[in-house]
Motif scaffolding. Structure first.
Motif, mmCIF file in Angstrom:
data_model
loop_
_atom_site.group_PDB
_atom_site.id
_atom_site.type_symbol
_atom_site.label_atom_id
_atom_site.label_comp_id
_atom_site.label_asym_id
_atom_site.label_seq_id
_atom_site.Cartn_x
_atom_site.Cartn_y
_atom_site.Cartn_z
ATOM 1 N N ASN A 10 0.840 -1.185 0.000
ATOM 2 C CA ASN A 10 0.000 0.000 0.000
ATOM 3 C C ASN A 10 0.887 1.251 0.000
ATOM 4 O OD1 ASN A 10 -2.028 1.806 0.273
ATOM 5 N ND2 ASN A 10 -2.846 0.973 2.186
ATOM 6 N N ASP A 12 0.295 4.087 1.367
ATOM 7 C CA ASP A 12 0.325 4.690 2.704
ATOM 8 C C ASP A 12 1.404 4.066 3.586
ATOM 9 O OD1 ASP A 12 -1.706 6.463 2.157
ATOM 10 O OD2 ASP A 12 -3.277 5.049 2.775
ATOM 11 N N SER A 13 1.557 2.767 3.504
ATOM 12 C CA SER A 13 2.588 2.119 4.322
ATOM 13 C C SER A 13 3.986 2.494 3.833
ATOM 14 C CB SER A 13 2.407 0.607 4.340
ATOM 15 O OG SER A 13 2.516 0.088 3.047
ATOM 16 N N LEU A 15 4.725 5.408 2.497
ATOM 17 C CA LEU A 15 4.929 6.773 3.011
ATOM 18 C C LEU A 15 5.293 6.753 4.486
ATOM 19 C CD1 LEU A 15 2.110 8.825 1.276
ATOM 20 C CD2 LEU A 15 4.558 9.144 1.041
ATOM 21 N N LYS A 16 4.671 5.843 5.214
ATOM 22 C CA LYS A 16 4.987 5.713 6.639
ATOM 23 C C LYS A 16 6.445 5.299 6.836
ATOM 24 C CE LYS A 16 1.641 4.263 9.202
ATOM 25 N NZ LYS A 16 0.655 3.411 9.877
ATOM 26 N N HIS A 19 8.597 8.294 6.146
ATOM 27 C CA HIS A 19 8.539 9.222 7.278
ATOM 28 C C HIS A 19 9.430 8.739 8.419
ATOM 29 C CE1 HIS A 19 6.890 12.339 9.787
ATOM 30 N NE2 HIS A 19 6.569 11.448 10.702
#
Length: 66
Positions: A10, A12-13, A15-16, A19
């Motif tokens: 995913n 989002d993961s 991007l995490k 980060h």
């Protein structure tokens, strides 16, 4: 520094993960420190303040321990 997004991952993961890597390498902190010129005297004052804070905490902990 880069994060490769895998085909079954995913976004989002990914991007995490990016980060977390940014935080681990202190990139934002370094950027903020280099954004403006900080005088050597100000750095020394900050170090002194930080050391005083540590000293206070150690003394308080030692008093509580007794």
């Amino acid at each position: 520094m880069a994060v490769v997004v895998h085909s079954n991952e995913n976004v989002d993961s990914a991007l995490k993960r990016l980060h977390r890597e940014v935080l681990r390498e202190k990139i934002l902190e370094t950027y903020r420190n280099k954004q403006y010129r900080i005088k050597k005297a100000d750095l020394e004052i900050q170090k002194r303040r930080d050391w005083a804070k540590t000293k206070r905490r150690r003394r308080a902990a030692a008093r509580r321990e007794r």
